[in-house]
Design an enzyme around this catalytic site. Structure first.
Site, mmCIF file in Angstrom:
data_model
loop_
_atom_site.group_PDB
_atom_site.id
_atom_site.type_symbol
_atom_site.label_atom_id
_atom_site.label_comp_id
_atom_site.label_asym_id
_atom_site.label_seq_id
_atom_site.Cartn_x
_atom_site.Cartn_y
_atom_site.Cartn_z
ATOM 1 N N ASP A 42 0.892 -1.146 0.000
ATOM 2 C CA ASP A 42 0.000 0.000 0.000
ATOM 3 C C ASP A 42 0.946 1.214 0.000
ATOM 4 O O ASP A 42 2.078 1.106 0.444
ATOM 5 C CB ASP A 42 -0.820 -0.060 1.292
ATOM 6 C CG ASP A 42 -1.827 1.050 1.397
ATOM 7 O OD1 ASP A 42 -2.545 1.281 0.418
ATOM 8 O OD2 ASP A 42 -1.911 1.676 2.473
ATOM 9 N N ASP A 235 -0.858 -0.381 6.081
ATOM 10 C CA ASP A 235 -0.833 0.255 7.404
ATOM 11 C C ASP A 235 -2.078 -0.067 8.221
ATOM 12 O O ASP A 235 -2.231 0.403 9.335
ATOM 13 C CB ASP A 235 -0.629 1.774 7.277
ATOM 14 C CG ASP A 235 -1.740 2.435 6.478
ATOM 15 O OD1 ASP A 235 -2.665 1.725 6.044
ATOM 16 O OD2 ASP A 235 -1.677 3.662 6.294
ATOM 17 N N ASP A 239 -7.184 -0.768 4.565
ATOM 18 C CA ASP A 239 -6.728 -1.934 3.801
ATOM 19 C C ASP A 239 -6.824 -3.254 4.574
ATOM 20 O O ASP A 239 -6.264 -4.258 4.159
ATOM 21 C CB ASP A 239 -5.335 -1.720 3.227
ATOM 22 C CG ASP A 239 -4.336 -1.311 4.267
ATOM 23 O OD1 ASP A 239 -4.570 -1.577 5.442
ATOM 24 O OD2 ASP A 239 -3.315 -0.713 3.889
HETATM 25 P P1 ADP Z 1 -3.503 4.614 0.057
HETATM 26 O O1 ADP Z 1 -4.000 3.532 -0.821
HETATM 27 O O2 ADP Z 1 -2.427 5.402 -0.610
HETATM 28 O O3 ADP Z 1 -3.119 4.154 1.422
HETATM 29 P P2 ADP Z 1 -6.169 5.405 0.899
HETATM 30 O O4 ADP Z 1 -6.896 4.279 0.265
HETATM 31 O O5 ADP Z 1 -6.046 5.418 2.378
HETATM 32 O O6 ADP Z 1 -4.722 5.640 0.232
HETATM 33 O O7 ADP Z 1 -6.867 6.758 0.433
HETATM 34 C C1 ADP Z 1 -7.010 7.008 -0.933
HETATM 35 C C2 ADP Z 1 -7.426 8.412 -1.216
HETATM 36 O O8 ADP Z 1 -8.733 8.655 -0.663
HETATM 37 C C3 ADP Z 1 -6.546 9.466 -0.612
HETATM 38 O O9 ADP Z 1 -5.459 9.783 -1.447
HETATM 39 C C4 ADP Z 1 -7.533 10.632 -0.475
HETATM 40 O O10 ADP Z 1 -7.648 11.306 -1.696
HETATM 41 C C5 ADP Z 1 -8.845 9.968 -0.169
HETATM 42 N N1 ADP Z 1 -9.125 9.902 1.280
HETATM 43 C C6 ADP Z 1 -9.223 8.778 2.038
HETATM 44 N N2 ADP Z 1 -9.500 9.062 3.316
HETATM 45 C C7 ADP Z 1 -9.564 10.415 3.377
HETATM 46 C C8 ADP Z 1 -9.802 11.352 4.440
HETATM 47 N N3 ADP Z 1 -10.020 10.971 5.705
HETATM 48 N N4 ADP Z 1 -9.798 12.673 4.115
HETATM 49 C C9 ADP Z 1 -9.574 13.076 2.855
HETATM 50 N N5 ADP Z 1 -9.340 12.258 1.831
HETATM 51 C C10 ADP Z 1 -9.332 10.954 2.071
HETATM 52 MG MG MG Z 2 -3.565 3.332 3.294
#
Ligand code: ADP
Ligand code: MG
Length: 339
Positions: A42, A235, A239
């Site tokens: 991730d 993390d 996920d």
């Molecule tokens: P990654 O796969 O890189 O760990 P996430 O799946 O956690 O990322 O989040 C993907 C996207 O969703 C972020 O880049 C953001 O644009 C949006 N996002 C998720 N949670 C939040 C939040 N609490 N506030 C704002 N944007 C969010």
């Molecule tokens: Mg993440």
């Protein structure tokens, strides 16, 4: 010799791993780790620190401070790394009583009411969902759009930094027999490509929702053979389903939640994945050494006995001697060379 040395080898492997800051939740995971050929990461919080800094506020219809205040308040109940960074950027004490109707849509963002005003904070997917036209950002970074009262209010550009050991971890995984490294992220493609390029990850998939991450991992699982195992490193935020779907789920322990994981890296250091794989391989090698050694010596002694060459001392060696050697060999698992 077998009954004592095999469990002892695994215990020593788990002990050696925890000594290195890697919590392995069972001996079967050591076996899976040793057979791992694909490592799927991730991005946010795993390969990057997940500590975003606000780089700028663009296209804002109100004062920067005001937008940050709305965003930080709306996000005040979220544990996502993005939310934490917005709260830090706001800098002031947050009165959660001002926030109601909070809804966190994973992989999208958050909607809430702040002082009775509806606020949406998230990516373009979220803006689309609430029917607000988002303005593209021309700079590379993670873009957090803000809509207030159903109208676009601007976006906050934040940027994350790579963990210092991420690149080293990717390089060393390759050296330790990993065939392919893959990065999955919910972030926009521009950011994903930049991070993947910098790290030398083999493949990237971006703009994925948590459910898309599960189907991507399932796709990858279907392509490999049964003997080759796939590890997912995340993390634990957004996920958890992927962590449990992979052959082995590795979580960053300090940042997220780790209930869904089989292996937890206590200090969030990606190099620890390499360490864990090396410990697992050494452990399996020693366990098999002991099996072949113990059975081999006994077979030889039996044959010697059958032709009348063996005496009592040979028998004692075949039993107690072999056991002691196997136990001492198993204890070697505790020690793995520093990287
Ligand atoms: P990654 O796969 O890189 O760990 P996430 O799946 O956690 O990322 O989040 C993907 C996207 O969703 C972020 O880049 C953001 O644009 C949006 N996002 C998720 N949670 C939040 C939040 N609490 N506030 C704002 N944007 C969010
Ligand atoms: Mg993440």
């Amino acid at each position: 010799a077998l009954v004592i040395s095999i469990p002892l080898g695994f215990f020593a492997g788990i002990g050696g791993a925890s000594n290195a800051g890697v919590l392995v939740k069972g001996s079967n995971y050591l076996e899976t780790l040793a057979q791992t050929k694909y490592v799927v990461f991730d991005k946010t919080g795993t390969l990057t620190k997940g500590v975003f800094e606000v780089v700028g506020v663009h296209h804002n219809t109100m004062e920067e401070k005001k937008i940050l205040e709305y965003a930080a308040l709306a996000e005040s109940f979220s544990s996502h790394p993005i939310s934490r960074s917005l709260k830090t950027a706001y800098g002031k004490e947050i009165d959660q009583k001002r926030v109601t109707d909070v809804e966190e849509i994973s992989g999208n963002g958050v909607t809430a009411k702040v002082d009775g005003t509806s606020v949406a904070v998230g990516n373009t997917k979220l803006m689309k969902r609430i029917g607000v036209e988002a303005v593209e950002c021309h700079q590379v970074g993670t873009v957090i759009h803000v809509a207030i009262d159903g109208a676009y209010a601007g976006h906050i550009l934040i940027s994350d930094v790579l963990k210092p050991t991420s690149k080293e971890a990717i390089v060393n995984l390759k050296k330790n027999g990993i065939k392919e490294t893959v990065m999955l992220t919910g972030d926009i493609d521009k950011v994903a490509q930049q991070v993947a390029g910098e790290l030398g990850v083999d493949r990237v998939y971006s703009e994925l929702l948590p459910a898309d991450k599960v189907s991507k991992v399932e796709e990858l699982l279907a392509k490999k053979t049964e003997k080759e195992k796939l590890a997912f490193v995340g993390d634990g935020i957004n996920d958890a389903p992927v962590l449990s779907r992979a052959d082995i789920g590795i979580a960053m322990g300090a940042l997220g939640s780790d209930e869904a994981a089989d292996v937890v890296l206590m200090d969030d250091d990606p190099m620890k994945i390499v360490k864990a794989i090396r410990i697992a391989k050494k452990c399996m090698r020693i366990v098999y050494e002991n099996i072949y050694f113990a059975i081999g010596i006994k077979v030889i002694c039996l044959l010697l006995g059958a032709v009348g060459i063996a005496n009592m001392w040979v028998a004692i060696f075949a039993d107690v001697g072999v056991m002691i050697i196997a136990v001492l060999n198993a204890i070697r698992t505790l020690f793995v060379k520093k990287l």
